[in-house]
Design a protein around this motif. Structure first.
Motif, PDB file in Angstrom:
ATOM      1  N   GLY A 130       6.483  -1.680   7.485  1.00 45.30           N
ATOM      2  CA  GLY A 130       5.481  -2.568   6.904  1.00 45.30           C
ATOM      3  C   GLY A 130       5.105  -2.063   5.520  1.00 45.30           C
ATOM      4  O   GLY A 130       5.400  -0.917   5.170  1.00 45.30           O
ATOM      5  N   VAL A 131       4.472  -2.932   4.725  1.00 46.98           N
ATOM      6  CA  VAL A 131       4.122  -2.553   3.363  1.00 46.98           C
ATOM      7  C   VAL A 131       2.699  -2.996   3.036  1.00 46.98           C
ATOM      8  O   VAL A 131       2.245  -4.051   3.475  1.00 46.98           O
ATOM      9  N   ALA A 132       2.015  -2.166   2.258  1.00 48.56           N
ATOM     10  CA  ALA A 132       0.701  -2.505   1.706  1.00 48.56           C
ATOM     11  C   ALA A 132       0.817  -2.439   0.194  1.00 48.56           C
ATOM     12  O   ALA A 132       1.206  -1.395  -0.356  1.00 48.56           O
ATOM     13  N   ILE A 133       0.512  -3.537  -0.466  1.00 47.00           N
ATOM     14  CA  ILE A 133       0.616  -3.629  -1.922  1.00 47.00           C
ATOM     15  C   ILE A 133      -0.786  -3.856  -2.469  1.00 47.00           C
ATOM     16  O   ILE A 133      -1.450  -4.826  -2.105  1.00 47.00           O
ATOM     17  N   VAL A 134      -1.233  -2.951  -3.335  1.00 47.17           N
ATOM     18  CA  VAL A 134      -2.623  -2.904  -3.775  1.00 47.17           C
ATOM     19  C   VAL A 134      -2.710  -3.146  -5.277  1.00 47.17           C
ATOM     20  O   VAL A 134      -2.124  -2.401  -6.068  1.00 47.17           O
ATOM     21  N   HIS A 213       8.707  -8.768   6.942  1.00 52.14           N
ATOM     22  CA  HIS A 213       7.976  -7.564   7.327  1.00 52.14           C
ATOM     23  C   HIS A 213       6.465  -7.832   7.264  1.00 52.14           C
ATOM     24  O   HIS A 213       6.021  -8.709   6.514  1.00 52.14           O
ATOM     25  N   PRO A 214       5.671  -7.081   8.019  1.00 52.91           N
ATOM     26  CA  PRO A 214       4.215  -7.173   7.844  1.00 52.91           C
ATOM     27  C   PRO A 214       3.815  -6.732   6.438  1.00 52.91           C
ATOM     28  O   PRO A 214       4.297  -5.710   5.938  1.00 52.91           O
ATOM     29  N   ASN A 262      -9.767   2.525   3.122  1.00 53.85           N
ATOM     30  CA  ASN A 262      -9.085   3.271   4.183  1.00 53.85           C
ATOM     31  C   ASN A 262      -9.188   2.549   5.518  1.00 53.85           C
ATOM     32  O   ASN A 262      -8.237   2.544   6.308  1.00 53.85           O
ATOM     33  N   ARG A 263     -10.335   1.952   5.785  1.00 56.66           N
ATOM     34  CA  ARG A 263     -10.490   1.209   7.039  1.00 56.66           C
ATOM     35  C   ARG A 263      -9.530   0.020   7.080  1.00 56.66           C
ATOM     36  O   ARG A 263      -8.896  -0.244   8.108  1.00 56.66           O
ATOM     37  N   ILE A 264      -9.406  -0.692   5.959  1.00 55.90           N
ATOM     38  CA  ILE A 264      -8.478  -1.816   5.890  1.00 55.90           C
ATOM     39  C   ILE A 264      -7.044  -1.339   6.116  1.00 55.90           C
ATOM     40  O   ILE A 264      -6.280  -1.933   6.887  1.00 55.90           O
ATOM     41  N   PHE A 268      -4.550  -2.058   9.403  1.00 53.24           N
ATOM     42  CA  PHE A 268      -3.250  -2.707   9.192  1.00 53.24           C
ATOM     43  C   PHE A 268      -2.133  -1.888   9.832  1.00 53.24           C
ATOM     44  O   PHE A 268      -1.257  -2.425  10.529  1.00 53.24           O
ATOM     45  N   LEU A 269      -2.148  -0.578   9.621  1.00 48.87           N
ATOM     46  CA  LEU A 269      -1.107   0.277  10.180  1.00 48.87           C
ATOM     47  C   LEU A 269      -1.148   0.287  11.707  1.00 48.87           C
ATOM     48  O   LEU A 269      -0.100   0.315  12.369  1.00 48.87           O
ATOM     49  N   ALA A 270      -2.356   0.263  12.265  1.00 51.79           N
ATOM     50  CA  ALA A 270      -2.505   0.386  13.718  1.00 51.79           C
ATOM     51  C   ALA A 270      -2.100  -0.871  14.467  1.00 51.79           C
ATOM     52  O   ALA A 270      -1.713  -0.798  15.639  1.00 51.79           O
TER      53      ALA A 270
END
Length: 288
Positions: A130-134, A213-214, A262-264, A268-270
């Protein structure tokens, strides 16, 4: 008396790490790695920062059981600045993934780091969970997108100080100590000539629409690069993207509002573990 303007979040103690370098076509990139049996999460830094700038996320990820990894791209803190014909950010990252023996990774990219996330996802999709783009405009090459970005950032924008470009007015007004710490990371981030990311794949709407992907997309509500309206434009082309706008944050929400960010990210990861995603394989790690 508490500061009515802003409640600073002190930089937390960092988790223990192993540091090393990886050779990528004659260039050495510096990395740190919290190690352990947890699923690996690789953090990809912004153009004004380096692998040393994830001070709020590194301990939070380690505490949550993840194996947090960060590295500096070519020309950034403790990495060499040499280039060679044919290099790309996707291949540099893949050298690190192979060096550490990783089978499956999550990627978190801020600003220019988001360019690297997409380039790696398109080049090596089977290695990404998965990916997080900030706060990244991602380098998307489409006429309508280019027109919006031209309206957002007229030519004089490039001459403005980086802290004005990237930190929200609320943060600059209320947290001078935090601004100073951000400046410290900025000042040591680029060791010589700034090296722009070289991509294997040019991002287009069609490529984004093919992502399965997520994906987490996040930005600050005061981001001058990626305001919420531009984030919604990006999200409209990524199926199922999870979208978050962080209040009172600019282009560095992971730094300005670390508790919320961090909570976000951890939520997402969990989610995919809770949904029964196939377990990762903990590899044997090479050490330097």
């Amino acid at each position: 008396m508490a500061n009515a303007m802003w409640t600073p979040v002190p930089i937390p103690a960092q988790a223990p790490v192993t540091e090393g370098t990886v050779d990528v076509r004659g260039t050495r990139l510096w990395y740190w790695d919290t190690g352990g049996p947890g699923h690996p999460v690789i953090l990809l830094h912004a153009g004004t920062q380096s692998a040393a700038g994830w001070v709020y996320q590194q301990p939070a990820l380690a505490r949550a059981g993840y194996r947090a990894i960060g590295y500096s791209r070519r020309g950034y803190y403790r990495s060499d600045s040499t280039t060679d014909p044919g290099w790309t950010v996707a291949d540099d990252l893949h050298h690190l993934v192979a060096h550490l023996g990783l089978r499956s990774v999550d990627l978190v990219g801020a600003a220019q780091g988001g360019f690297v996330v997409l380039d790696y996802l398109f080049a090596y999709p089977d290695r990404v969970r998965g990916v997080a783009i900030v706060s990244s405009y991602m380098g998307i090459q489409e006429p309508d997108y280019a027109a919006v970005n031209t309206r957002l950032r007229p030519p004089f924008f490039a001459t403005l100080p980086h802290d004005f470009q990237e930190l929200s007015p609320s943060y600059r007004a209320g947290n001078p100590e935090g601004v100073a710490a951000w400046h410290h990371e900025e000042e040591r981030a680029v060791t010589g000539k700034r090296i722009a990311p070289v991509l294997r794949t040019t991002p287009t709407w069609a490529l984004l629409e093919g992502i399965r992907h997520p994906v987490l997309l996040a930005t600050g509500d005061s981001d001058l690069y990626v305001p919420p309206s531009l984030l919604r434009m990006q999200a409209s082309h990524i199926p199922g993207a999870e979208v978050h706008v962080v209040p009172e944050a600019g282009h560095s929400p992971y730094w300005e509002q670390p508790a919320l960010f961090n909570r976000i990210l951890l939520d997402f990861l969990a989610k995919r573990f809770a949904a029964g995603t196939a377990p990762w394989v903990t590899p044997t790690r090479k050490k330097k």
